[in-house]
Motif scaffolding. Structure first.
Motif, PDB file in Angstrom:
ATOM      1  N   ALA A   1     -29.386 -20.365 103.025  1.00 39.91           N
ATOM      2  CA  ALA A   1     -28.608 -20.520 102.205  1.00 39.91           C
ATOM      3  C   ALA A   1     -28.772 -19.213 101.407  1.00 39.91           C
ATOM      4  O   ALA A   1     -27.576 -18.222 100.767  1.00 39.91           O
ATOM      5  CB  ALA A   1     -28.586 -21.220 101.989  1.00 39.91           C
ATOM      6  N   THR A   2     -30.046 -18.370 100.854  1.00 41.45           N
ATOM      7  CA  THR A   2     -30.040 -17.648 100.104  1.00 41.45           C
ATOM      8  C   THR A   2     -29.225 -16.656 100.011  1.00 41.45           C
ATOM      9  O   THR A   2     -28.953 -15.613 101.601  1.00 41.45           O
ATOM     10  CB  THR A   2     -31.316 -17.135  99.880  1.00 41.45           C
ATOM     11  N   THR A   3     -29.259 -15.693  99.026  1.00 43.61           N
ATOM     12  CA  THR A   3     -29.030 -14.101  99.197  1.00 43.61           C
ATOM     13  C   THR A   3     -29.717 -13.476  99.795  1.00 43.61           C
ATOM     14  O   THR A   3     -29.611 -12.062  99.956  1.00 43.61           O
ATOM     15  CB  THR A   3     -27.696 -13.569  97.960  1.00 43.61           C
ATOM     16  N   HIS A   4     -30.854 -13.062 100.194  1.00 44.57           N
ATOM     17  CA  HIS A   4     -31.896 -13.126  99.556  1.00 44.57           C
ATOM     18  C   HIS A   4     -31.274 -12.581 101.796  1.00 44.57           C
ATOM     19  O   HIS A   4     -31.577 -12.967 102.482  1.00 44.57           O
ATOM     20  CB  HIS A   4     -33.198 -13.148  99.494  1.00 44.57           C
ATOM     21  N   PRO A   5     -32.216 -11.021 101.485  1.00 43.81           N
ATOM     22  CA  PRO A   5     -32.589 -10.854 103.383  1.00 43.81           C
ATOM     23  C   PRO A   5     -33.153 -11.433 103.909  1.00 43.81           C
ATOM     24  O   PRO A   5     -34.314 -10.686 103.660  1.00 43.81           O
ATOM     25  CB  PRO A   5     -32.222  -9.340 103.196  1.00 43.81           C
TER      26      PRO A   5
ATOM     27  N   GLY B   1     -23.165 -21.773 106.148  1.00 46.12           N
ATOM     28  CA  GLY B   1     -24.380 -22.362 105.786  1.00 46.12           C
ATOM     29  C   GLY B   1     -26.005 -20.522 105.229  1.00 46.12           C
ATOM     30  O   GLY B   1     -26.598 -21.148 104.873  1.00 46.12           O
ATOM     31  N   ASP B   2     -25.519 -19.206 105.528  1.00 43.99           N
ATOM     32  CA  ASP B   2     -26.426 -18.184 104.875  1.00 43.99           C
ATOM     33  C   ASP B   2     -24.932 -17.235 104.190  1.00 43.99           C
ATOM     34  O   ASP B   2     -23.773 -16.711 104.884  1.00 43.99           O
ATOM     35  CB  ASP B   2     -26.071 -17.594 106.937  1.00 43.99           C
ATOM     36  N   PHE B   3     -25.540 -17.150 102.907  1.00 48.53           N
ATOM     37  CA  PHE B   3     -24.978 -16.310 102.358  1.00 48.53           C
ATOM     38  C   PHE B   3     -25.617 -14.962 101.824  1.00 48.53           C
ATOM     39  O   PHE B   3     -25.687 -14.340 100.722  1.00 48.53           O
ATOM     40  CB  PHE B   3     -24.288 -16.691 101.389  1.00 48.53           C
TER      41      PHE B   3
END
Lengths: 60, 359
Positions: free
Chosen positions: B115-119, B172-174
């Motif tokens: 879910a994180t904003t991290h790539p 679910g993926d931000f």
């Protein structure tokens, strides 16, 4: 009580459902909060404090 | 972005759907349902899925693990469907099963990583004889295109994260930007060209074991050093390239990986350095002067990574809390480039033994 910013509303609902607690209360804050300074965060907290306490009291 | 509703895909046994034998129409259907990574898929016909299940050595209804954030149970059958879609061979299945057992452990924090904003993507890092059995490229262009095992094993992992875990962009993926490594991220150690014992032997396994290590990882960053002749000089290049302040690992902790090219590793080994010597020497050099870190970042993040609140007398902090968090590996082909792979931070690497079915 789940404190989130509004862009993550759907994710939070899905996650709560996945862990079997769709009933848990959610308070959405305007996104983003990261640029806020301490004073602004405090003001934001003041606006939701009553709701947090009320919802926390209702949680099982 | 309107995320598709895939809830019907998640519950119960896999459903059979009848589609016209039209390749383009099948692709359109899967894309409309949100069941792809954006690339065309191999249609998971019953015969192909059955062969893939057989490759696992397990029954189709065996539950491997719940996949976050949806926490839907991943069965061997559903893994097989996604593996077919990704283009895998049946013999890849034991590695995929082990990979998901590792990814689903609480310490990996798959829910957060999805879910994180991290790539980042889950780096699937393979050691042991299984590399040769499956034809995993650990040499020239190992993270690039060209080899089916690397490309499709990594892709199958992502498809499961989408279709079973619901790591769907906007649902679910931000990830703020995402990263190409989210399509596929699988390789392994070039044990044959390494001057040191394989990485997994430092983690409690024997050389004859096959293992998969999963790391919540960013894409790799190049470290170019074509001219150093002394280990000391190469260590300077490596450490100074890795010693950045904007990486999750620095702020949040846990593991990162250094992939030394065989030639860089040889220079260090020829100076008498073991893998652990290299790791410790790099960690000694990777210290951040807190004057480089914006005060607001430091104040906030020191509440998460406690060691940031306790600088040394010279106002520096170590990039790692523990040298063991720097995973030094050897891989790639000829050339004087190495790679740095920072981690997600709120995740610990997991290692699982890969058990190949007996013939």
């Amino acid at each position: 009580v789940n404190l989130i910013t509004d862009v993550f509303r759907d994710l939070t609902r899905a996650r709560l459902a996945a862990v079997g607690r769709p009933d848990l209360p959610v308070i959405c804050l305007p996104h983003p909060t990261a640029p806020l300074d301490v004073q602004q965060v405090g003001q934001l907290a003041d606006t939701i404090l009553a709701d947090v306490l009320r919802l926390a009291g209702q949680s099982t | 972005m309107n995320a598709p509703d895939t809830s019907a895909f998640l519950t119960g046994p896999a459903a059979r759907i009848a589609l016209a034998p039209d390749f383009a129409a099948v692709q359109e259907h899967f894309e409309r349902q949100g069941w792809t990574d954006g690339l065309p898929i191999v249609p998971p016909t019953p015969d192909l899925v059955a062969a893939m299940v057989a490759g696992s050595g397990l029954s189709a209804d065996t539950v491997i693990a719940p996949i976050a954030p949806a926490l839907a149970p991943l069965t061997v059958e559903k893994l097989a469907i996604n593996a077919v879609m990704a283009g895998c061979r049946p013999e890849y299945m034991p590695l995929l099963v082990a990979t998901f057992r590792a990814l689903a452990r609480p310490g990996f924090n798959l829910a957060g990583f999805q879910a994180t904003t991290h790539p980042g993507g889950p780096l699937v890092w393979v050691n042991g004889p299984v590399r040769a059995c499956l034809g995993i490229n650990c040499s020239t262009n190992m993270f690039g295109p060209g080899v089916r095992a690397n490309a499709t094993i990594g892709r199958a992992v992502r498809l499961v994260m989408i279709n079973i875990g619901e790591g769907i962009p906007g649902k679910g993926d931000f990830a703020t930007h995402g990263n190409p490594c989210k399509y596929s991220y699988c390789a392994g150690e070039n044990e044959e060209q390494s001057p040191w014992p394989p990485l997994h032997t430092t983690l409690g396994y024997s050389r004859e074991d096959s293992t998969v290590l999963v790391l919540a990882a960013e894409g790799p960053h190049n470290i170019n050093d074509h001219h150093s002749q002394r280990a000391e000089d190469l260590l300077t290049t490596l450490a100074d390239t890795m010693n950045v302040i904007g990486a999750n690992t620095f702020y949040l902790g846990n593991e990162a990986m250094l992939v030394l090219s065989p030639e860089h590793a040889a220079l260090l080994a020829n100076a008498g350095m073991s893998r652990e010597d290299v790791r410790d020497a790099l960690c000694a050099r990777m210290r951040v002067d807190l004057a480089r870190v914006p005060a607001a970042n430091h104040a906030r993040l020191a509440t998460i990574r406690k060691s940031l609140a306790h600088p040394a007398a010279d106002n520096t902090v170590g990039w790692f809390d523990d040298p063991a968090q720097l995973l030094v590996t050897v891989a790639g082909g000829p050339g004087l480039h190495s790679l740095f792979i920072p981690g997600f931070g709120i995740s610990t690497m997991q290692v699982e033994r890969v058990d190949l079915p007996t013939a």
